[in-house]
Each structure stands twice: as C-alpha cells, then as structure tokens.
Design an enzyme around this catalytic site. Structure first.
Site, PDB file in Angstrom:
ATOM      1  CG  ASN A   1      52.515  29.569  84.186  1.00 50.25           C
ATOM      2  OD1 ASN A   1      52.730  28.372  84.253  1.00 50.25           O
ATOM      3  ND2 ASN A   1      53.028  30.408  85.053  1.00 50.25           N
TER       4      ASN A   1
ATOM      5  CG  HIS B   1      35.352  44.222  73.806  1.00 56.77           C
ATOM      6  ND1 HIS B   1      34.607  44.569  74.900  1.00 56.77           N
ATOM      7  CD2 HIS B   1      36.593  43.923  74.269  1.00 56.77           C
ATOM      8  CE1 HIS B   1      35.352  44.500  75.983  1.00 56.77           C
ATOM      9  NE2 HIS B   1      36.566  44.098  75.628  1.00 56.77           N
TER      10      HIS B   1
ATOM     11  CB  ALA C   1      57.502  30.225  70.921  1.00 56.04           C
TER      12      ALA C   1
ATOM     13  NE  ARG D   1      44.872  30.135  56.712  1.00 57.46           N
ATOM     14  CZ  ARG D   1      45.686  30.123  55.681  1.00 57.46           C
ATOM     15  NH1 ARG D   1      46.400  31.192  55.397  1.00 57.46           N
ATOM     16  NH2 ARG D   1      45.800  29.078  54.924  1.00 57.46           N
TER      17      ARG D   1
END
Length: 194
Positions: free
Chosen positions: A91, A120, A168, A174
């Site tokens: 997912n 953007h 998680a 980096r």
C-alpha cells in the site's frame, strides 16, 4: 478451503487479473511469479520494471497496516521505476520524475511514500504559474535487503544502504549507509545492524 478463505480468494482474483492486464497494456516488464492483492494504480509514460517473485499489496484486506491507501506506481515521461527480485511492497506510493531503483529482497511497509522530486517549486511565481520549472529532483536508490517501516517518507536524492532498516514513521531526507538502523523525523542514526 473455508468460507472466509474462499471469499478472500474470490475478491483477490479479479484485481490480480486486472493488474496483469493493466501492466501488459502499459508494456511494463514483469518477472515471473508477480503476486498482487488489490488494484494497483499505475500511471505515467515512463518505464517501470518489476523483477521476479515480487509481492505488491494494494488493499486493506490483506494488509490493514496501510489503511485505505492503494499502491501507486507513477513514472512520469522519461522516468524509471525498477523493482528488484523477491521484493514486497504494501500500500505504498512510488512517484518518479527521474528514477527510483529498488534492489532485491527489499521490504517496503504499509503506506510508505517514495518521491524522487519536490512536486512544486520553492519559487512562489513558478509554483502558482502553469509551468513549474524549478522543481528539484534526484534519483532514489534502495539497496538490496533494505527494510523500510510503515508510514515512512523517502525523499529525493536518498540512497538507503544494503540491509539497512528505517523505523516506522520516519522521514528520510539524507542517505543511509549500509547495515545501519535509522529512525525519526528527520531520520537519524540509531545503531549498526548486527
């Protein structure tokens, strides 16, 4: 086969067939034994290559940790997405305008986002205009045996080292060396992999 397993098999079968047809129509190179669960969202005119024995989950029924998120493979224009052998993706969204290269034996947890670009411009006028010339992008590389925990975001220009682990919910801005555990926002070194 019990009733519950029969229902899951019936739900799984149509989406897997649809995925295989979609991948074939889009001329995506797939290795043998591709396993999909739920409907994949595949877009873009770039090149996507999927290795052998790959498992991709795109629904909450088979992996609830990703929530209602579908797996997205989006390779824009001349971009490439490469997924190595024996890799599992749950997912998650992979969006490339340059390249995303995932090695062999990689596990990508539920609801991860891997982006090789900023989407953007930082410049207001470019961002609000019709052409976004200032969008930065750089390849993402995830080396063999890496494990990326659920809900992690991997940003442009990052390399995740061989057999490294990302905790998680991390934001990886980096590169991570081989055989290291990193976690947090931004992700920081925790310890070496033993």
């Amino acid at each position: 086969m019990g009733l519950k397993r029969t229902i899951i098999a019936i739900k799984w079968f149509p989406s897997h067939v649809i995925n295989l047809l979609t991948l074939r129509l889009r001329k995506i190179n797939c290795g043998k034994r591709l396993s999909t669960h739920g409907t994949l969202f595949v877009r873009g005119t770039g090149t996507i290559t999927i290795g052998e024995n790959v498992s991709i989950t795109s629904c909450r029924e088979t992996n609830p940790i990703g929530g209602d998120v579908k797996t997205i493979l989006f390779a824009k224009n001349n971009a490439t997405i490469t997924i190595g052998d024996n890799t599992g993706i749950s997912n998650s969204a992979l969006v490339a305008v340059d390249s995303i290269a995932i090695g062999n034996n990689v596990l990508i947890g539920g609801n991860c986002k891997i982006y090789d670009n900023d989407f953007h411009s930082l410049d207001f006028n470019e961002r609000m205009g019709t052409v976004d010339l200032g969008v930065k992008h750089a390849p993402v590389v995830i080396k063999d045996g890496a494990f990326i925990g659920a809900h992690t975001i991997v940003l442009k220009g990052v390399t995740i080292g061989e057999r490294s682990i990302v905790g998680a919910g991390s934001v990886v801005a980096r590169s991570i060396p081989d055989y290291e555990i990193w976690a947090g926002n931004p992700a920081k070194f925790i310890k070496k992999v033993e």
